[in-house]
Design an enzyme around this catalytic site. Structure first.
Site, short mmCIF file in Angstrom:
data_model
loop_
_atom_site.label_atom_id
_atom_site.label_comp_id
_atom_site.label_asym_id
_atom_site.label_seq_id
_atom_site.Cartn_x
_atom_site.Cartn_y
_atom_site.Cartn_z
N ALA A 210 0.81 -0.79 -0.20
CA ALA A 210 -0.09 0.55 0.04
C ALA A 210 0.58 1.23 -0.28
O ALA A 210 2.37 1.18 -0.24
CB ALA A 210 -0.97 -0.27 1.24
N ASN A 211 0.33 2.27 0.00
CA ASN A 211 1.12 3.32 0.30
C ASN A 211 0.41 4.72 0.85
O ASN A 211 -0.58 4.17 1.90
CB ASN A 211 1.28 4.60 -0.93
CG ASN A 211 -0.48 5.15 -1.51
OD1 ASN A 211 -1.05 5.64 -1.14
ND2 ASN A 211 -0.77 4.71 -3.30
N ARG A 212 1.06 5.55 1.52
CA ARG A 212 0.56 6.88 2.87
C ARG A 212 -1.32 7.85 2.52
O ARG A 212 -1.16 8.19 2.98
CB ARG A 212 1.32 7.04 3.32
CG ARG A 212 2.19 6.95 3.61
CD ARG A 212 4.37 7.45 4.37
NE ARG A 212 4.63 6.35 5.23
CZ ARG A 212 5.68 6.34 4.75
NH1 ARG A 212 6.05 7.01 3.77
NH2 ARG A 212 6.67 5.84 5.57
N SER A 213 -1.31 7.13 0.87
CA SER A 213 -2.92 7.92 0.69
C SER A 213 -3.68 8.14 1.25
O SER A 213 -4.69 7.10 1.40
CB SER A 213 -2.74 7.70 -0.73
OG SER A 213 -4.19 9.17 -0.97
N ALA A 276 -3.81 7.49 -5.42
CA ALA A 276 -2.06 7.17 -5.18
C ALA A 276 -2.66 5.74 -5.81
O ALA A 276 -2.79 4.76 -4.96
CB ALA A 276 -1.42 7.57 -4.23
#
Length: 401
Positions: A210-213, A276
């Site tokens: 995942a990412n931090r969005s 994102a």
């Protein structure tokens, strides 16, 4: 940067006697923060649930409660209503709704509602059985037919511990409704799809890449578009409160987002790709949960589909396509490259390594790039203010065509 449609507006906030009256404090604060002048009126019953001191402190002037002996005017029942740009009743109890429907002018709030020519927003709050009672249903229908705007209650936990429909709409939804009523409606009749959040690509049954969005900027864009009159579809991986007037399409992976965005793009006038999207995903997803005792797994990655490039290649005539670029270096150069290669009409670039910018923050600072104009830098501001600038740019693009 354009101001909120609430800026400079005189808004009467009526608070009636329901347990949800405490939420009126937050509604008042948000309205004031948006630049509105808030005139609070409390009914006698409202005093059982919230004090005048707190509401007076957070509104623009002291709470008014009396028809008689009122310091603001010898005829407050007409003076307050005549000077209003908007009246909001939050919460609105079954009793206050019935009185408004009948024109029963027994207190300052009901007199103000009857005496005004301003638009009115009613935000009901009551137990499910009351909300679903035929008399309340009929009263709401009559108010709607007269042009009153109704912010319907949400479902959730109610006073007493039971659950069901009747919970007062969130302060965000109520303020969004006010923006819709007082806004310019310069996107009326326009359909907009916005993506938001970061995609999650499964490694096994429990783990993801995942990412931090946080999705906050995408949600702000969707909320602003809706407030300006657009029909909005929000394709999202996160579970933030649904912006007023938006339709939610939940997704999780890049493949799911691609399918949802391509389907929506076929029928929407404006496409905003604020999500994102993961650039890579595991080529194989393990069945079940990988066990630590088996040692570190070898994960082979493969590229995910470039959703934005695909949308650009298949862009319909007259459609506006907007991309977002989260960068940590060479902001303008990298964003310009994406703008050109992906056939975008507008790209919103931000340096997510800068303080207060990008992921998880409530603020952002961006640079807007178009094929036919110089880059425009927008200093650090709230994400809703950034969304307002983005929507202004979209409208300018549509007007130019």
């Amino acid at each position: 940067m354009s101001a909120s449609p609430l800026a400079g507006k005189r808004i009467v906030l009526g608070v009636t006697g329901g347990i949800a009256a405490y939420k009126a404090i937050e509604v008042s604060r948000r309205l004031v923060d948006a630049g509105a002048h808030v005139v609070p009126i409390m009914t006698e019953a409202a005093h059982h649930f919230v004090g005048t001191t707190t509401l007076s402190a957070l509104a623009s002037e002291p709470v008014q409660t009396e028809l008689w002996h009122n310091a603001t005017s010898p005829i407050p029942h007409t003076f307050v209503g005549q000077g209003a740009d908007l009246i909001i009743v939050a919460p609105a109890t079954a009793k206050s709704i019935a009185a408004y429907r009948m024109g029963y002018s027994h207190d300052l709030l009901q007199n103000t509602l009857i005496a005004t020519r301003a638009p009115v927003i009613v935000c009901p709050a009551m137990h499910t059985e009351m909300w679903e009672h035929p008399s309340v249903v009929d009263n709401i229908a009559v108010l709607r037919s007269r042009g009153v705007h109704i912010v319907e209650p949400e479902s959730g936990r109610l006073a007493g511990g039971d659950e069901g429909a009747g919970r007062l709409a969130s302060p965000e939804s109520i303020v969004a409704a006010a923006e819709r009523v007082l806004g310019p409606a310069d996107l009326a009749g326009v359909s907009v799809v916005v993506s938001a959040g970061g995609t999650r690509e499964p490694i096994d049954a429990v783990r993801v890449i995942a990412n931090r969005s946080s999705g906050k900027q995408g949600y702000a864009v969707a909320a602003e578009a809706a407030a300006r009159g657009a029909s909005v579809t929000l394709v999202t991986t996160v579970s933030l409160p649904t912006p007023q007037g938006c339709r939610i399409v939940p997704v999780e992976t890049a493949a799911q987002m691609q399918a949802a965005m391509e389907q929506a793009a076929a029928t929407h006038d404006v496409v905003v790709m604020a999500a994102a999207v993961a650039d890579f995903r595991p080529a194989q997803v393990a069945e079940g949960k990988l066990k630590k005792r088996d040692g570190a797994p070898k994960i082979i990655l493969e590229p995910t589909p470039d959703i934005l490039a695909g949308l650009g290649s298949n862009k319909r005539v007259g459609q506006v396509l907007v991309g977002f670029a989260a960068e940590t270096d060479d902001l303008v150069a990298n964003a310009q490259s994406k703008l050109d290669k992906k056939h975008l009409d507008l790209i919103v670039a931000n340096d997510v390594s800068a303080p207060g910018v990008g992921f998880a923050h409530d603020t952002n600072a961006v640079t807007l790039l178009r094929p036919d104009a110089e880059p425009v830098e927008i200093d650090l501001a709230s994400k809703r203010d950034i969304a307002r600038v983005v929507i202004d740019a979209i409208i300018a693009l549509r007007d130019a065509r």
